[in-house]
Design a protein around this motif. Structure first.
Motif, PDB file in Angstrom:
ATOM      1  N   GLY A   1       0.726  -1.444   0.132  1.00  8.80           N
ATOM      2  CA  GLY A   1       0.038  -0.208   0.139  1.00  8.80           C
ATOM      3  C   GLY A   1       0.716   1.380   0.116  1.00  8.80           C
ATOM      4  O   GLY A   1       0.369   2.252   0.121  1.00  8.80           O
ATOM      5  N   ALA A   2       2.076   1.330   0.065  1.00  9.83           N
ATOM      6  CA  ALA A   2       2.845   2.454  -0.143  1.00  9.83           C
ATOM      7  C   ALA A   2       2.658   3.131  -1.453  1.00  9.83           C
ATOM      8  O   ALA A   2       2.208   2.667  -2.333  1.00  9.83           O
ATOM      9  N   LYS A   3       2.599   4.488  -1.278  1.00  7.40           N
ATOM     10  CA  LYS A   3       2.217   5.224  -2.404  1.00  7.40           C
ATOM     11  C   LYS A   3       3.583   5.675  -3.409  1.00  7.40           C
ATOM     12  O   LYS A   3       4.530   5.580  -2.794  1.00  7.40           O
TER      13      LYS A   3
ATOM     14  N   ASP B   1       3.155  10.873  -3.803  1.00  2.00           N
ATOM     15  CA  ASP B   1       3.127  11.254  -2.218  1.00  2.00           C
ATOM     16  C   ASP B   1       3.738  12.935  -2.084  1.00  2.00           C
ATOM     17  O   ASP B   1       3.147  13.716  -1.381  1.00  2.00           O
ATOM     18  N   ILE B   2       4.654  13.174  -3.007  1.00  2.00           N
ATOM     19  CA  ILE B   2       5.191  14.404  -3.073  1.00  2.00           C
ATOM     20  C   ILE B   2       4.079  15.401  -3.733  1.00  2.00           C
ATOM     21  O   ILE B   2       3.626  16.627  -3.127  1.00  2.00           O
ATOM     22  N   ALA B   3       3.152  15.082  -4.567  1.00  2.00           N
ATOM     23  CA  ALA B   3       2.121  15.918  -5.024  1.00  2.00           C
ATOM     24  C   ALA B   3       0.753  15.919  -4.127  1.00  2.00           C
ATOM     25  O   ALA B   3       0.244  17.290  -3.853  1.00  2.00           O
ATOM     26  N   ALA B   4       0.795  15.048  -3.071  1.00  2.00           N
ATOM     27  CA  ALA B   4      -0.349  15.269  -2.292  1.00  2.00           C
ATOM     28  C   ALA B   4      -0.016  16.335  -1.050  1.00  2.00           C
ATOM     29  O   ALA B   4      -0.883  16.740  -0.157  1.00  2.00           O
TER      30      ALA B   4
END
Length: 74
Positions: free
Chosen positions: A63-65, A70-73
């Motif tokens: 489940g890791a993005k 992750d940076i965009a979030a």
């Protein structure tokens, strides 16, 4: 229905020419394709075939993005 080995038409067949993020996605897809059918394939084998670090593929399956997501979030 299993996906063909290299179903990424825009990328060449040579895995040395693919970026790590593309190889990681291919390894993830390969693992999911084999483990949703009756055939099974280990995380370690998928990682080895696609030249990805085992722990990275394991984390993605759990489940890791992706880094880009992750940076965009943030």
């Amino acid at each position: 229905m299993p996906v063909k080995k290299n179903h990424y038409a825009e990328y060449p067949d040579d895995p040395n020419e693919l970026s790590e993020s593309v190889r990681l996605q291919m390894a993830h897809d390969d693992y999911l394709d084999h483990n949703t059918s009756k055939k099974t394939k280990s995380i370690r084998k998928c990682a080895r075939e696609h030249r990805i670090v085992y722990e990275t593929l394991r984390d993605r399956i759990n489940g890791a993005k992706p880094k880009e997501q992750d940076i965009a979030a943030r």
